[in-house]
Design a protein around this motif. Structure first.
Motif, mmCIF file in Angstrom:
data_model
loop_
_atom_site.group_PDB
_atom_site.id
_atom_site.type_symbol
_atom_site.label_atom_id
_atom_site.label_comp_id
_atom_site.label_asym_id
_atom_site.label_seq_id
_atom_site.Cartn_x
_atom_site.Cartn_y
_atom_site.Cartn_z
ATOM 1 N N GLU A 153 0.828 -1.207 0.000
ATOM 2 C CA GLU A 153 0.000 0.000 0.000
ATOM 3 C C GLU A 153 0.862 1.256 0.000
ATOM 4 N N ARG B 227 0.850 4.135 -2.822
ATOM 5 C CA ARG B 227 0.649 5.541 -2.469
ATOM 6 C C ARG B 227 1.810 6.399 -2.966
ATOM 7 N N MET C 105 -3.555 -0.537 -6.142
ATOM 8 C CA MET C 105 -3.014 -1.782 -5.602
ATOM 9 C C MET C 105 -2.981 -2.848 -6.683
ATOM 10 N N ASN D 252 -6.449 1.014 5.067
ATOM 11 C CA ASN D 252 -6.704 2.209 4.275
ATOM 12 C C ASN D 252 -5.793 3.334 4.755
ATOM 13 N N GLU E 194 -8.471 -1.036 -6.070
ATOM 14 C CA GLU E 194 -8.141 -0.833 -4.653
ATOM 15 C C GLU E 194 -8.647 -2.013 -3.826
#
Length: 174
Positions: free
Chosen positions: A31, A35, A41, A80, A144
Motif C-alpha cells: 500500500e 501511495r 493496488m 486504508n 483498490e
C-alpha cells in the motif's frame, strides 16, 4: 507531496519506479508503494512475480469466500489511509440477498458485503517485514483493496501449517 509529484509522471514511469523500489525492498508494505507512486493496488500486485501473486476474476468471489469459510479462524484485515484494522475470526459462509453478500452465523465478523463490486482476487504469498505472509486480497473496479484475509499465525508468530497448505492448494486450483 510525493504522490502529487508522481502523478505528473507517466504511468509507465511510475510503474518502473515502483518496480525499482520493490526490488530494493521486496518485503515492504505494498500500500505504501502504491501511495508513493500514485498507483492502484492492482497495478502494484501485477508487479509481483507469478510465484508471489496469482489473480482470479471477481466472479469467483462466492467460490473464494466459501473456501475461506472452511479454514477456521483467519485474520480479516482492512488497510486504508487511516489505519489497519484486524479481526481474528472464522468467516460465516454467507449468502446473497437484497443485492448484498450477507454474513450471518455468529462469527465475530457480520454484515453485508458488496460482493458484486469485487473485480479481482489476488492470492499473495510473499515476505512482509522479513516473514512469509499469505493473503487473499479482494479488489474493486478501481483496483483498490476492499479487504484481505490472511492465513493465521500461531503463538510463535509462525503461519498455521494446515491453513497454509489449504492456501497453497487453493492457489494452485485457480
Amino acid at each position: 507531496m510525493i504522490a502529487e509529484r508522481e502523478t505528473l509522471k507517466s504511468l509507465s514511469d511510475r510503474l518502473l519506479d515502483a518496480r525499482r523500489d520493490l526490488k530494493a525492498k521486496p518485503d515492504g508494505v505494498l500500500e505504501e508503494l502504491a501511495r508513493t507512486h500514485s498507483l492502484s493496488m492492482s497495478d502494484v500486485l501485477a508487479l509481483l512475480p507469478a510465484s508471489e501473486a496469482v489473480e482470479a476474476k471477481g466472479v469467483a468471489f462466492e467460490r473464494v469466500w466459501a473456501e475461506l469459510a472452511e479454514w477456521g479462524e483467519i485474520l480479516f484485515l482492512i488497510h486504508n489511509a487511516h489505519g489497519v484494522f484486524e479481526i481474528r475470526t472464522a468467516l460465516a459462509r454467507g449468502s446473497w440477498g437484497h443485492g448484498y453478500f450477507n454474513l450471518a452465523g455468529g462469527a465475530a465478523l457480520g454484515g453485508h458485503l458488496r460482493g458484486d463490486a469485487c473485480r479481482s482476487i489476488w492470492l499473495v504469498d510473499r515476505a512482509l517485514f522479513g516473514r512469509r505472509s499469505c493473503s487473499v486480497q479482494f479488489l474493486d473496479a478501481a483496483g483498490e483493496v476492499m479487504f484481505k484475509v490472511f492465513v493465521r499465525r500461531d503463538a510463535a508468530r509462525e503461519l498455521d501449517r494446515e491453513q497454509c497448505a489449504k492456501f497453497e492448494a487453493f492457489r494452485q486450483s485457480l
